[in-house]
Scaffold this active site. Structure first.
Site, mmCIF file in Angstrom:
data_model
loop_
_atom_site.group_PDB
_atom_site.id
_atom_site.type_symbol
_atom_site.label_atom_id
_atom_site.label_comp_id
_atom_site.label_asym_id
_atom_site.label_seq_id
_atom_site.Cartn_x
_atom_site.Cartn_y
_atom_site.Cartn_z
ATOM 1 N N SER A 209 24.169 37.156 43.568
ATOM 2 C CA SER A 209 25.223 37.550 42.416
ATOM 3 C C SER A 209 26.828 37.487 43.144
ATOM 4 C CB SER A 209 25.110 38.945 42.105
ATOM 5 O OG SER A 209 25.928 39.073 40.986
ATOM 6 N N ASN A 210 27.560 37.884 42.747
ATOM 7 C CA ASN A 210 28.984 37.875 43.430
ATOM 8 C C ASN A 210 29.643 39.011 43.049
ATOM 9 O OD1 ASN A 210 30.545 37.613 40.974
ATOM 10 N ND2 ASN A 210 29.465 35.532 40.854
ATOM 11 N N ARG A 211 31.040 39.217 43.587
ATOM 12 C CA ARG A 211 31.787 40.626 43.478
ATOM 13 C C ARG A 211 32.540 40.771 42.288
ATOM 14 N NH1 ARG A 211 31.822 42.792 48.799
ATOM 15 N NH2 ARG A 211 31.135 41.230 50.183
ATOM 16 N N SER A 212 32.439 39.866 41.135
ATOM 17 C CA SER A 212 33.060 39.973 40.004
ATOM 18 C C SER A 212 32.795 41.279 39.183
ATOM 19 C CB SER A 212 32.908 38.899 39.000
ATOM 20 O OG SER A 212 33.311 38.909 37.872
ATOM 21 N N ALA A 277 32.549 34.810 36.516
ATOM 22 C CA ALA A 277 32.029 34.280 37.983
ATOM 23 C C ALA A 277 30.673 33.771 37.649
ATOM 24 C CB ALA A 277 32.536 35.223 38.950
#
Length: 402
Positions: A209-212, A277
């Site tokens: 995943s990502n930091r959004s 994102a």
């Protein structure tokens, strides 16, 4: 505030949550609205008319006549006087009577006579709220053009936990204030927004995943909904919630799910804002069982995900507007302009991780907006709510030109 000078008729029906009507009334008066209160007879068993008349500085009306003089409380005049009617709390009984046209008290007679917007803020126990008859009445009232302020989740008077708590007075006032702040040009528009991260599973335990956080997309959804637009918000996993009834949320996890949800809703919207994102790659194979640690390294075989913005941007119809986002770390302007052209956007919102306070997780953002004619507008660091208003203003100006 937009409530200043507005004529608000506050209806109070018989619920333990009626005590919150005093707090709601106080906030409306503080916002400089002119408020008149109408109570059902059963509501007087929970809070006194004297309390509400003192706060509103107007007599509280309960019956069709004033008992001491026989003078008529004209429900038609009251319905025509109001700029907005808010019934809070609205019990299951009151919802039922309004839905079926049974006007056996002053409040329901005013409802049938009102030509202004009417808002219902339900309050009842969870099983009463979820009962099919209550839900049918709510849908019927929505079909008549009324507005609903959803009850909140929490502990109820019965001791049960669930949906049914009257929305907090601060939230109700914000919704009413937003209603009067609607922009006429936005009221007829439909807006599709993607927000938050996607989650690409590796096995039942792990994922990419990502930091959004989704904060920017949710702020944009709230801004456009407050202006009167109907919002479809496709959201990846986030702790955020919305308060405006104009926002319909579709929750997803993976990039593939987001693509299909966006594709299904793309054609029906006037404006599409790609603020999510989305993962560029996803594991080609997802293990059915947790992968055990073996050896000193691990290799993941990744497949490219569908370019949602690029794929749907290629199908843009005349009259549709598309706004994309670009989060960059180097050569920011040139990369954003390239993305704008490749994906057939009308605008791109650039933020750089080199700007303190911008990008993921923050409550603030610093944006540069570029349009397809290569005009560049730079904005200072602001809260994401304020950034959402800046984006709204750009779109409103474009719609107004059309």
């Amino acid at each position: 505030m937009n409530l200043k000078g507005k004529k608000i008729l506050l209806g109070v029906s018989g619920s333990i949550a009626a005590y919150k009507s005093a707090l709601l009334l106080r906030l409306l008066v503080k916002a400089e609205a002119e408020v008149r209160v109408v109570m059902t007879q059963s509501a007087t068993e929970f809070i006194t008319p004297l309390t509400l008349s003192t706060l509103s500085k107007n007599p509280v009306l309960i019956s069709f006549t004033k008992n001491e003089t026989g003078e008529w409380n004209n429900h038609v005049e009251l319905g025509l006087w109001a700029d907005l009617v808010i019934i809070a709390p609205a019990t299951a009984k009151t919802l039922s009577k309004c839905a079926t046209g049974l006007c056996d008290d002053l409040l329901t007679a005013i409802y049938l006579s009102a030509r202004c917007p009417v808002f219902f803020a339900p309050a009842m126990d969870v099983d009463m709220f979820k009962h099919p008859s209550t839900q049918d009445n709510i849908q019927k009232l929505i079909g008549y053009g009324n507005h609903f302020i959803s009850p909140e989740h929490g502990e109820l008077a019965s001791g049960l936990i669930g949906d049914g708590r009257l929305a907090e007075p601060e939230n109700i006032v914000k919704i009413l204030d937003d209603h009067f702040g609607k922009r006429p040009v936005a009221a007829a528009k439909r807006v599709l927004i993607t927000a938050g991260p996607t989650v690409e599973p590796i096995d039942p335990v792990r994922f990419i995943s990502n930091r959004s956080s989704g904060k920017m997309g949710y702020a944009i959804a709230e801004a456009f909904a407050a202006a009167g637009a109907q919002i479809t918000l496709i959201s990846g996993p986030t702790h955020l919630k919305t308060s405006n009834p104009n926002i319909r949320i579709i929750t997803i996890e993976t990039a593939s799910q987001m693509f299909h949800a966006a594709q299904d809703n793309f054609g029906a919207n006037d404006l599409i804002i790609f603020a999510a994102a989305v993962a560029d790659y996803t594991p080609r194979h997802v293990a059915e069982q947790k992968i055990k640690k073996q050896g000193d390294s691990m290799t993941l075989d990744l497949a490219k995900t569908t370019d949602i913005a690029g794929t749907l941007g290629a199908t843009k119809k005349p009259g549709q507007l598309i706004i994309g986002f670009a989060l960059e770390t180097e050569n920011e302007l040139s990369h954003a302009q390239d993305k704008l052209a490749r994906k057939n956007f009308d605008y791109i919102v650039l933020n750089s991780l080199n700007d303190p306070g911008a990008g993921f997780a923050h409550d603030t953002n610093k944006i540069t907006v570029i349009d397809k004619d290569k005009n560049v507008r730079q904005f200072d660091l602001k809260s994401k709510d304020e950034v959402a208003q800046d984006i709204l203003n750009i779109v409103i100006a474009k719609w107004s030109e059309a």
